[in-house]
Design an enzyme around this catalytic site. Structure first.
Site, mmCIF file in Angstrom:
data_model
loop_
_atom_site.group_PDB
_atom_site.id
_atom_site.type_symbol
_atom_site.label_atom_id
_atom_site.label_comp_id
_atom_site.label_asym_id
_atom_site.label_seq_id
_atom_site.Cartn_x
_atom_site.Cartn_y
_atom_site.Cartn_z
ATOM 1 N N LYS A 57 1.127 -0.870 0.340
ATOM 2 C CA LYS A 57 -0.389 0.306 0.122
ATOM 3 C C LYS A 57 0.899 1.600 -0.337
ATOM 4 C CE LYS A 57 -4.395 -1.982 2.543
ATOM 5 N NZ LYS A 57 -4.935 -2.425 1.083
ATOM 6 N N GLU A 116 -3.438 8.156 6.697
ATOM 7 C CA GLU A 116 -4.286 8.980 5.815
ATOM 8 C C GLU A 116 -4.892 9.411 6.380
ATOM 9 O OE1 GLU A 116 -4.474 6.434 2.270
ATOM 10 O OE2 GLU A 116 -6.169 5.517 3.106
ATOM 11 N N GLU A 167 -9.231 0.581 -6.979
ATOM 12 C CA GLU A 167 -9.974 1.384 -5.847
ATOM 13 C C GLU A 167 -10.239 2.816 -5.770
ATOM 14 O OE1 GLU A 167 -10.983 -2.940 -4.810
ATOM 15 O OE2 GLU A 167 -9.749 -1.267 -2.902
ATOM 16 N N GLU A 171 -6.441 1.575 -3.833
ATOM 17 C CA GLU A 171 -5.306 0.512 -4.042
ATOM 18 C C GLU A 171 -5.055 -0.586 -5.810
ATOM 19 O OE1 GLU A 171 -5.473 -3.104 -2.037
ATOM 20 O OE2 GLU A 171 -7.375 -3.175 -1.807
ATOM 21 N N ASN A 215 -5.804 -3.903 -7.641
ATOM 22 C CA ASN A 215 -6.152 -4.730 -7.660
ATOM 23 C C ASN A 215 -5.357 -5.888 -9.135
ATOM 24 O OD1 ASN A 215 -6.768 -4.915 -4.569
ATOM 25 N ND2 ASN A 215 -9.439 -4.932 -5.349
ATOM 26 N N PHE A 242 -24.561 -13.561 11.151
ATOM 27 C CA PHE A 242 -23.112 -13.748 10.175
ATOM 28 C C PHE A 242 -22.556 -15.117 10.041
ATOM 29 C CE2 PHE A 242 -24.442 -9.763 9.860
ATOM 30 C CZ PHE A 242 -25.705 -9.574 8.657
HETATM 31 P P1 ADP Z 1 -8.346 -3.688 2.154
HETATM 32 O O1 ADP Z 1 -7.148 -4.111 1.593
HETATM 33 O O2 ADP Z 1 -7.476 -4.612 3.219
HETATM 34 O O3 ADP Z 1 -9.579 -4.365 1.374
HETATM 35 P P2 ADP Z 1 -8.237 -1.177 1.150
HETATM 36 O O4 ADP Z 1 -7.686 -0.363 1.263
HETATM 37 O O5 ADP Z 1 -9.020 -1.732 -0.167
HETATM 38 O O6 ADP Z 1 -8.123 -2.105 1.884
HETATM 39 O O7 ADP Z 1 -9.892 -0.114 1.287
HETATM 40 C C1 ADP Z 1 -10.893 -0.725 2.239
HETATM 41 C C2 ADP Z 1 -12.025 -0.343 2.537
HETATM 42 O O8 ADP Z 1 -11.428 0.410 3.723
HETATM 43 C C3 ADP Z 1 -12.976 0.482 1.905
HETATM 44 O O9 ADP Z 1 -12.998 0.250 0.572
HETATM 45 C C4 ADP Z 1 -13.196 1.800 2.732
HETATM 46 O O10 ADP Z 1 -14.705 1.074 3.110
HETATM 47 C C5 ADP Z 1 -12.680 1.689 3.737
HETATM 48 N N1 ADP Z 1 -11.743 2.933 3.927
HETATM 49 C C6 ADP Z 1 -9.829 2.499 3.261
HETATM 50 N N2 ADP Z 1 -9.274 3.606 3.726
HETATM 51 C C7 ADP Z 1 -10.496 5.038 3.638
HETATM 52 C C8 ADP Z 1 -10.310 6.285 4.119
HETATM 53 N N3 ADP Z 1 -8.740 6.382 4.437
HETATM 54 N N4 ADP Z 1 -10.461 6.775 5.529
HETATM 55 C C9 ADP Z 1 -12.361 6.171 4.658
HETATM 56 N N5 ADP Z 1 -13.079 5.150 4.266
HETATM 57 C C10 ADP Z 1 -11.252 4.125 4.163
#
Ligand code: ADP
Length: 668
Positions: free
Chosen positions: A116, A200, A275, A288, A290, A348
């Site tokens: 990341k 962040e 994403e 990120e 994928n 769940f």
């Molecule tokens: P992972 O790789 O664990 O799935 P992500 O970085 O893709 O993590 O984030 C997963 C979810 O977390 C996102 O879809 C969003 O809902 C939430 N999220 C991630 N970063 C933030 C942020 N800076 N502010 C608000 N929500 C976030």
């Protein structure tokens, strides 16, 4: 084109890839573990190779076995699906050594996007908008507090190696940073073997919107528009859709172009997903990338008319993309519901077992079912408990939603618990209908978890009408059985009494009269002042009662249960009994059996293993004391005494396998 492809995966995604290979005239090789001997993907493939034991670490994750399977069968390329080895650099290298083509991006892109912090730096360099924050590794709690203060609360603490929502925490104050930082860090260490953390800004009320991209080896990189995946439970997607109800043309284009810029920055080939989170003002920020096919890719296929697996195979073979950006259109609306073997009423909890009955909705231009299961098959403890991905398509969002509701009503699953009531409930929420989504949707709409109260109001008179017509048909059939004593033949009345079971276990009676009847094609039913007409070709024994009721198509699931019926519709269920006048009189005289008092017992809340039993017969326990530990789905659940008491009898010893609600011990 390739002559033979091996699919290094299982379940619905393996079946999905095989379908496209068949269409393209490519032979397929499935791989399978012990538990998957009889799996659908094995049956669908032209050849299948056994690669090991049921646990994924001993089969689907063993690189050598899969490479060997390619060599043994002469497969020229491998499609990895998602999960398992799909983002594993070593797997790619092992394949490359044998000159087997990996259907996906190159190792460099996978690695660059796998971390990341690194991917965020790359995105920054490619002028992709990223979440404001600190682009480096946080040393310790003091450093975390300092950085958080500079960014401004709330902030998000994140593990650089994170995935699946693990190692991620919101902090709204310095004390929450103090509490959360080390926990996230140790979670990251234990889950990913890497404890690098970064911080962040936390984006409030965010939407998760992602851009599908596809690129070939000739410098063409396209964006295939967006998917909105804001309906998430614990950061896991539940319902996805395309397009997003939130994006305008300008934002879509800007996001698409940034996604393409990022893909180009890492020389990306194949299908990938960038994403983003989007705030309430349509500012968007990279999350990120994928580097594989996503679970929810079908909604993109439905609105663009493209086959993403086919495009992946073609570009892996070296072909040019057969279209340009201007050819990518949005046509209609698509939704995807993830149908899981889990019990929404028990927080769940995953459910496993045999699918004693399994009838998916019929596929059509409006309904698509991607599945890897079949009736009689088993949902095992070894893999993801997904039953299917149910997609619907319509000319607009309302039409797609209506098709989804109807398809959920027609989805007949018995033998394992499933989340269809929950999915139906989400679709019924006004905020879902208006497209007012955020990743907090489920947490906000179900603050106490999911219960019956969250279900859309079922139309009770419809249920009563169907129950009466069904019962009438069974009664007529019983009366028609040959060999009955002459002169004693049963009369079929037109007036019935329907008793419906309430939440308290008591039955409420409603008089129902059949005013018209055409056996085999429906009739009309009078309830109070209301007359309901039903047209149906339902036959006795069929679990699905599909009908036109007052002009509208309706599907109600009908199970016979003792002397009554259990009906399912729009996620809710009703237990009813249909009586003649005389039967109703007699039923009123039946003693009401109170439900047994289970508060004296300790019941297993889930199917699992009784790991330890802490107490002995005769022992006194105080409220809050630990009684037993049950392990289920690799999680230990501690069962505690709810009040003071004495253990009277022990029913199960440590080491026993427990069914849900099985008695473990009794209090005196
Ligand atoms: P992972 O790789 O664990 O799935 P992500 O970085 O893709 O993590 O984030 C997963 C979810 O977390 C996102 O879809 C969003 O809902 C939430 N999220 C991630 N970063 C933030 C942020 N800076 N502010 C608000 N929500 C976030």
């Amino acid at each position: 084109m390739f002559k033979k492809i091996l699919i290094a995966n299982r379940g619905e995604i393996a079946c999905r890839v095989i379908k496209t290979c068949r269409k393209m005239g490519i032979k397929t090789v499935a791989v399978y573990s012990d538990a998957d001997r009889d799996a659908l993907h094995v049956e669908m493939a032209d050849e299948a190779v056994h690669i090991g034991e049921s646990a994924t670490a001993k089969s689907y994750l063993v690189i050598d076995r899969i490479v060997q399977a390619c060599k043994d069968t002469g497969a020229e390329a491998v499609h990895p699906g998602y999960g398992f080895l799909s983002e594993n650099k070593k797997f790619q290298e092992a394949l490359a050594k044998e000159k087997i083509i990996f259907i996906g991006p190159d190792a460099y892109a996978i690695e660059a996007m796998g971390d990341k912090i690194e991917s965020k730096k790359l995105a920054d360099k490619a002028k992709v908008s990223t979440v404001p924050g600190f682009l480096g590794v946080i040393k310790d709690v003091a450093h975390a507090k300092q950085i958080s203060g500079e960014i401004g609360y709330p902030v998000m603490l994140k593990a650089s190696a994170g995935g699946g929502g693990k190692g991620m925490r919101i902090a709204r104050s310095e004390s929450e940073v103090q509490e959360g930082f080390e926990r996230s860090q140790s979670e990251a260490k234990s889950s990913f073997g890497d404890d690098r953390m970064f911080i962040e800004k936390y984006i409030e009320q965010p939407r998760h919107i992602e851009i599908q991209i596809i690129a070939d080896r000739h410098g063409n990189t396209l964006y295939l528009n967006e998917r909105e995946c804001s309906i998430q439970r614990r950061h896991q997607k539940v319902i996805e859709e395309a397009p997003s109800p939130f994006l305008d043309e300008k934002t879509r284009k800007a996001m698409g172009e940034q996604a393409v810029a990022l893909a180009k920055a890492v020389q990306y080939v194949s299908a990938g997903t960038v994403e983003f989170i989007v705030d309430t003002k349509r500012n968007f920020y990279f999350l990120e990338m994928n580097t594989r096919l996503q679970v929810e890719h079908p909604v993109t296929e439905l609105i663009t008319g493209l086959d993403l697996v086919e495009l992946m195979i073609r570009v892996a073979y070296g072909e040019k993309l057969p279209l340009a950006q201007k050819d990518v259109k949005i046509n209609g609306w698509a939704l995807e519901s993830r149908v899981y073997a889990e019990d929404p009423y028990r927080n769940f909890l995953p459910s496993t077992g045999r699918l004693t009955r399994y009838i998916p909705p019929k596929e059509s231009a409006n309904v698509r079912v991607d599945t890897g299961v079949y009736e009689g098959g088993e949902i095992s403890v070894f893999y993801d408990p997904m039953i299917a991905k149910l997609c619907s398509y319509g000319k607009d969002r309302a039409e797609a939603t209506a098709h989804m509701r109807a398809a959920l009503d027609a989805y007949y699953i018995r033998g394992v618990s499933h989340n269809i009531p929950f999915l139906a409930s989400v679709l019924g929420k006004p905020k879902f209908e208006s497209g007012d989504l955020s990743t907090n949707f489920i947490a906000e709409e179900y603050p106490q978890g999911f219960s019956d109260k969250d279900l859309p109001a079922a139309d009770p008179s419809k249920m009563l009408a169907v129950a009466t017509l069904v019962h009438n048909t069974y009664a007529r059939r019983a009366a028609g059985v040959s060999g009955q004593i002459p002169g004693r033949s049963r009369k079929i009345p037109s007036k019935w009494v329907v008793a419906t079971k309430g939440a308290d276990g008591n039955y409420t009676e409603t008089p129902v009269e059949i005013t018209a009847e055409v056996p085999g094609s429906g009739g009309a039913v009078k309830i109070g002042a209301e007359t309901i007409s039903l047209t149906t070709d339902w036959l006795p024994g069929q679990p699905l009662f599909a009908a036109i009721i007052d002009g509208k198509p309706v599907t109600i699931q009908v199970d016979r249960k003792g002397v009554g019926y259990r009906l399912f519709h729009a996620g809710s269920q009703a237990d009813v009994r249909v009586y003649t006048q005389r039967e109703a009189e007699l039923a009123r005289l039946m003693p009401n059996k109170p439900p047994p008092d289970l508060s004296k017992y300790l019941l297993s809340p889930m199917p699992g293993l009784l790991v330890t039993l802490v107490v002995a017969e005769g022992q006194e326990v105080k409220a809050g004391e630990t009684l037993a530990v049950v392990e289920a789905m690799k999680m230990e659940n501690v069962l505690k005494a709810e009040r003071d008491g004495t253990v009277k009898k022990i029913y199960e010893k440590a080491g026993a396998s427990l069914a849900v609600d099985q008695m473990i011990l009794e209090f005196g």
